[in-house]
Write an enzyme that holds these catalytic residues in place. Sequence first.
Site, PDB file in Angstrom:
ATOM      1  CE  LYS A 190       0.807  11.147   1.808  1.00  0.00           C
ATOM      2  NZ  LYS A 190      -0.647  11.315   2.026  1.00  0.00           N
ATOM      3  CD  GLU A 265       4.510  -4.752   4.239  1.00  0.00           C
ATOM      4  OE1 GLU A 265       3.744  -5.545   3.659  1.00  0.00           O
ATOM      5  OE2 GLU A 265       5.456  -5.121   4.959  1.00  0.00           O
ATOM      6  CB  CYS A 299      -3.319  -5.285   1.318  1.00  0.00           C
ATOM      7  SG  CYS A 299      -2.763  -5.519   2.999  1.00  0.00           S
ATOM      8  CD  GLU A 396      -5.292  -4.820  -3.770  1.00  0.00           C
ATOM      9  OE1 GLU A 396      -4.885  -3.773  -4.285  1.00  0.00           O
ATOM     10  OE2 GLU A 396      -5.157  -5.065  -2.569  1.00  0.00           O
TER      11      GLU A 396
HETATM   12  P1  NAP Z   1      -2.432   4.586  -2.695  1.00  0.00           P
HETATM   13  O1  NAP Z   1      -3.280   5.372  -3.589  1.00  0.00           O
HETATM   14  O2  NAP Z   1      -1.181   4.021  -3.234  1.00  0.00           O
HETATM   15  O3  NAP Z   1      -2.134   5.531  -1.429  1.00  0.00           O
HETATM   16  C1  NAP Z   1      -1.336   5.109  -0.352  1.00  0.00           C
HETATM   17  C2  NAP Z   1      -0.612   6.311   0.214  1.00  0.00           C
HETATM   18  O4  NAP Z   1       0.228   6.861  -0.792  1.00  0.00           O
HETATM   19  C3  NAP Z   1      -1.543   7.434   0.653  1.00  0.00           C
HETATM   20  O5  NAP Z   1      -0.982   8.101   1.763  1.00  0.00           O
HETATM   21  C4  NAP Z   1      -1.520   8.360  -0.555  1.00  0.00           C
HETATM   22  O6  NAP Z   1      -1.833   9.684  -0.226  1.00  0.00           O
HETATM   23  C5  NAP Z   1      -0.068   8.232  -0.947  1.00  0.00           C
HETATM   24  N1  NAP Z   1       0.219   8.653  -2.303  1.00  0.00           N
HETATM   25  C6  NAP Z   1      -0.596   8.659  -3.379  1.00  0.00           C
HETATM   26  N2  NAP Z   1       0.067   9.162  -4.450  1.00  0.00           N
HETATM   27  C7  NAP Z   1       1.317   9.474  -4.030  1.00  0.00           C
HETATM   28  C8  NAP Z   1       2.463  10.038  -4.650  1.00  0.00           C
HETATM   29  N3  NAP Z   1       2.479  10.361  -5.945  1.00  0.00           N
HETATM   30  N4  NAP Z   1       3.565  10.243  -3.904  1.00  0.00           N
HETATM   31  C9  NAP Z   1       3.571   9.920  -2.599  1.00  0.00           C
HETATM   32  N5  NAP Z   1       2.519   9.387  -1.945  1.00  0.00           N
HETATM   33  C10 NAP Z   1       1.405   9.147  -2.663  1.00  0.00           C
HETATM   34  O7  NAP Z   1      -3.198   3.350  -2.067  1.00  0.00           O
HETATM   35  P2  NAP Z   1      -4.639   3.361  -1.423  1.00  0.00           P
HETATM   36  O8  NAP Z   1      -5.609   3.192  -2.515  1.00  0.00           O
HETATM   37  O9  NAP Z   1      -4.796   4.495  -0.493  1.00  0.00           O
HETATM   38  O10 NAP Z   1      -4.553   2.055  -0.523  1.00  0.00           O
HETATM   39  C11 NAP Z   1      -4.989   0.840  -0.965  1.00  0.00           C
HETATM   40  C12 NAP Z   1      -3.815   0.017  -1.466  1.00  0.00           C
HETATM   41  O11 NAP Z   1      -2.923  -0.220  -0.370  1.00  0.00           O
HETATM   42  C13 NAP Z   1      -4.259  -1.331  -1.928  1.00  0.00           C
HETATM   43  O12 NAP Z   1      -3.579  -1.681  -3.104  1.00  0.00           O
HETATM   44  C14 NAP Z   1      -3.853  -2.252  -0.779  1.00  0.00           C
HETATM   45  O13 NAP Z   1      -3.648  -3.576  -1.164  1.00  0.00           O
HETATM   46  C15 NAP Z   1      -2.601  -1.588  -0.308  1.00  0.00           C
HETATM   47  N6  NAP Z   1      -2.301  -1.982   1.076  1.00  0.00           N
HETATM   48  C16 NAP Z   1      -1.255  -2.815   1.277  1.00  0.00           C
HETATM   49  C17 NAP Z   1      -0.970  -3.233   2.559  1.00  0.00           C
HETATM   50  C18 NAP Z   1       0.177  -4.164   2.804  1.00  0.00           C
HETATM   51  O14 NAP Z   1       0.575  -4.299   3.953  1.00  0.00           O
HETATM   52  N7  NAP Z   1       0.748  -4.796   1.790  1.00  0.00           N
HETATM   53  C19 NAP Z   1      -1.729  -2.797   3.635  1.00  0.00           C
HETATM   54  C20 NAP Z   1      -2.801  -1.939   3.390  1.00  0.00           C
HETATM   55  C21 NAP Z   1      -3.062  -1.536   2.097  1.00  0.00           C
HETATM   56  P3  NAP Z   1      -3.321  10.277  -0.436  1.00  0.00           P
HETATM   57  O15 NAP Z   1      -4.269   9.220   0.023  1.00  0.00           O
HETATM   58  O16 NAP Z   1      -3.290  11.472   0.436  1.00  0.00           O
HETATM   59  O17 NAP Z   1      -3.432  10.565  -1.894  1.00  0.00           O
END
Ligand code: NAP
Length: 493
Positions: A190, A265, A299, A396
């Site tokens: 997804k 991650e 990240c 962040e």
């Molecule tokens: P996010 O809001 O947690 O979203 C990540 C994924 O989770 C998206 O596909 C999102 O879908 C989905 N999601 C959101 N709510 C959910 C729920 N209740 N149940 C299941 N899935 C759900 O994070 P983001 O803001 O998109 O991404 C940025 C974050 O990712 C930052 O904190 C960054 O540090 C972290 N990141 C970490 C790494 C690593 O390798 N450690 C790499 C890249 C990014 P939708 O977008 O469709 O809502």
Amino acid sequence: MTDANMATRPRGKLDEADLLVTQCLIGGAWTAGERARIRVDDPFTLDIVAEVPDLDAADTARAIDAAGAAFPAWAARPARERSQALRRWLDLIIRHKEDLARLIVLENGKALAEARGEVDYAAGFVEFYVEQGSRSLGEIIPAPVEGRRLLVEREPVGVCAAITPWNFPLAMLTRKVAPALAAGCTIVAKPSELTPLTALAYAKLGEEAGLPAGVFNVITGDAAPIGDTLCASATVRKLSFTGSTRIGALLAAACAPTIKRLGLELGGNAPLIVYDDADLEKAVDTAMVAKFRNGGQSCIAANRIYVQSGIRDRFVAALAAKVQALRAGDGFDPDTSIGPLINPAAVAKVTAHRDDALGQGARVVAQGSAPEDHARIVAPTMLADVPTDALLTREETFGPLAAIIGFDTVEQSLSLANDTPFGLATYLCSEDLALIARVSRGLEAGMVGINTGLISTAVAPFGGVKLSGLGREGSAHGLSEYQNLKYICQAGL
Ligand code: NAP
């Protein structure tokens, strides 16, 4: 095609028009879904560029069933055959690099050169696991008693789920899918609803590569019902999630009743420490990459740049000159170094971090150029004299804001760097080998970059400690994450 031609082509125009896919793939069948569609916008023009299915819990259950039905035959294939299928997929990714890069710019906004770099990075994972899949060895353990043979075999964990973010729409997917498939798992992915088009094009290429139906399924829609269904399913044996710590913790809790393997991650809050003896040029290059790659929407972006007193003035002046030269704008414009941010909330967060620091005595020392009054663009900015307790030291920023914070002693630098619940990437710049050894050991993190901001590669284990997550992606360790160990003890020999 030259950059100039690329810039004059209409947005969304691909060499292969059918790579703009707006349906999901479940069990080898493309589905448009039956409900309202999710709109995908171009973060620069703000135009709607496509609509993708809003699939629900029942569709998710169908995708899990499809992956479950495909699993036994895929797992039973010789590893070499699975690698050959991945190899064909890799060849198609490379052949369609330009279109994939354009799709990434279209839905994510990043500069085209960075999008091309992301496709290379993403392809690197597929290439690595094409090879690694055939090199996954078991063990023969010398038996402690006579007449016994002790073996350890590796088995695929089963059906996996992958939930990926918008900041690297292709690479965050391939670094899960390639090892999962190489190990013999099948998968339901997804992608973020903000950037589904790259994932759907990737699925299309997988189909063209001849992946059996159900081995790779991709669904788009409201994250919560899809996530709930994936987590609650007893068929899904592993969840690999990349995204925020908040959502990662929710998903981990939801996976507890079915005792799934977890790969998390999560968020970071990377420090970059520049010591007095650092090579100035290397330190500035490190800061530019660690901070401004992907517009800071990474990240592993250096959120906090700690600079020792003896080098601080020279470092600030040299970095300021580079930040001044950055240009924010349209990702398709070859002169753009930083694209728009992903959405208005991202702009609000960067602005809040900047204003908070300025309110506490920080000063702007450099600002790159940017179009005026664009809803998603923040001019690349560098702040000096940022206090150690500014908001941006705790959260962040995820945007093009470089914050310089002073320190005096090595002890102080370690204590400031580790003063965070996160532990993903860290960076340090020094030429002193003893200091480098001491600080790299002292940093509480999964990764340490020394005199470089460019640490991500398919051949090394990527991942964090503390609230930054569990497990590793990339390298041989990334394959083990999709394997169970089976111990076989044969007696009476
Ligand atoms: P996010 O809001 O947690 O979203 C990540 C994924 O989770 C998206 O596909 C999102 O879908 C989905 N999601 C959101 N709510 C959910 C729920 N209740 N149940 C299941 N899935 C759900 O994070 P983001 O803001 O998109 O991404 C940025 C974050 O990712 C930052 O904190 C960054 O540090 C972290 N990141 C970490 C790494 C690593 O390798 N450690 C790499 C890249 C990014 P939708 O977008 O469709 O809502």
